[in-house]
Design an enzyme around this catalytic site. Structure first.
Site, mmCIF file in Angstrom:
data_model
loop_
_atom_site.group_PDB
_atom_site.id
_atom_site.type_symbol
_atom_site.label_atom_id
_atom_site.label_comp_id
_atom_site.label_asym_id
_atom_site.label_seq_id
_atom_site.Cartn_x
_atom_site.Cartn_y
_atom_site.Cartn_z
ATOM 1 N N THR A 1 -3.358 7.241 0.902
ATOM 2 C CA THR A 1 -4.016 5.947 1.039
ATOM 3 C C THR A 1 -4.189 5.624 2.518
ATOM 4 O O THR A 1 -5.299 5.415 2.996
ATOM 5 C CB THR A 1 -3.198 4.839 0.337
ATOM 6 O OG1 THR A 1 -3.004 5.204 -1.029
ATOM 7 C CG2 THR A 1 -3.902 3.503 0.414
ATOM 8 N N ILE B 1 0.837 -1.194 0.000
ATOM 9 C CA ILE B 1 0.000 0.000 0.000
ATOM 10 C C ILE B 1 0.874 1.247 0.000
ATOM 11 O O ILE B 1 1.821 1.355 0.776
ATOM 12 C CB ILE B 1 -0.908 0.030 1.251
ATOM 13 C CG1 ILE B 1 -1.781 -1.220 1.317
ATOM 14 C CG2 ILE B 1 -1.761 1.282 1.264
ATOM 15 C CD1 ILE B 1 -2.595 -1.318 2.592
ATOM 16 N N ASP B 2 0.544 2.187 -0.853
ATOM 17 C CA ASP B 2 1.181 3.497 -0.830
ATOM 18 C C ASP B 2 0.710 4.223 0.414
ATOM 19 O O ASP B 2 -0.442 4.104 0.819
ATOM 20 C CB ASP B 2 0.801 4.286 -2.092
ATOM 21 C CG ASP B 2 1.400 5.677 -2.103
ATOM 22 O OD1 ASP B 2 2.605 5.806 -1.831
ATOM 23 O OD2 ASP B 2 0.662 6.636 -2.372
ATOM 24 N N LYS B 3 1.600 4.971 1.041
ATOM 25 C CA LYS B 3 1.240 5.646 2.288
ATOM 26 C C LYS B 3 0.430 6.909 2.044
ATOM 27 O O LYS B 3 -0.684 7.053 2.528
ATOM 28 C CB LYS B 3 2.496 5.983 3.087
ATOM 29 C CG LYS B 3 2.177 6.619 4.439
ATOM 30 C CD LYS B 3 3.400 7.177 5.103
ATOM 31 C CE LYS B 3 3.834 8.387 4.344
ATOM 32 N NZ LYS B 3 4.422 9.461 5.034
#
Length: 174
Positions: free
Chosen positions: A23, A18-20
């Site tokens: 997101t 997951i991109d931080k």
């Protein structure tokens, strides 16, 4: 999910990357702390930094400028500005030479940040990005910027872990 095959493939997923920013976080970094050195006032450090950073398009620069506006600090036009890629910004504001950015830009400029290293480490441990500010060749302070975690993130991560999915955060931050 556009078809049954994609749904069936999802059953085999065991890791989610997951991109931080935007997101897991709100996607709106903000200044959370300022540490100054050699007697410079916090408001003066922020005024000079924001005056230079308003020429930048970087999200962290926008956070610094927003913090100055939130505190009703009047900004001035820099007389010079440059943004070496991946390092920070350099320029001149009211005849003072500023360097703002990461440790690398400070080191390359021969600026000693030893006196601020512990504070920078503490800021990073709290999840913030530590932005060094140097004025006229001396380390003048650090601005800590953080992107708040969304309220829904902890429960979403817990649900994924409970489902047996390993969650990996992908970020360019330290």
């Amino acid at each position: 999910i556009k078809n049954a095959e994609a749904l069936e493939r999802m059953e085999k997923v065991d890791t989610l990357v997951i991109d931080k920013t935007g997101t897991l976080t709100e996607g709106r970094p903000s200044v959370v702390a300022i540490k100054t050195a050699y007697g410079i006032a916090e408001s003066e450090l922020l005024r000079l930094a924001a005056s230079l950073e308003r020429s930048s398009e970087h999200p962290l620069a926008a956070a610094i400028v927003r913090a100055a506006h939130d505190r009703a600090i009047a900004l001035v036009q820099p007389s010079s500005f440059d943004s070496p890629v991946g390092k920070g910004v350099v320029g001149e504001v009211e005849g003072r030479k500023l360097v703002i950015g990461n440790q690398r830009i400070m080191s390359e400029g021969g600026i000693d940040t030893t006196s601020l290293s512990a504070a920078a480490d503490d800021m990073r441990k709290d999840g913030a990005t530590a932005i060094f500010v140097a004025i006229d060749g001396k380390a003048a302070g650090i601005i800590a910027i953080a992107d708040p975690v969304k309220a829904t993130t902890p429960s979403a991560i817990s649900a994924l872990k409970d489902a047996g999915i390993r969650v990996v955060m992908l970020t360019g931050d330290n």
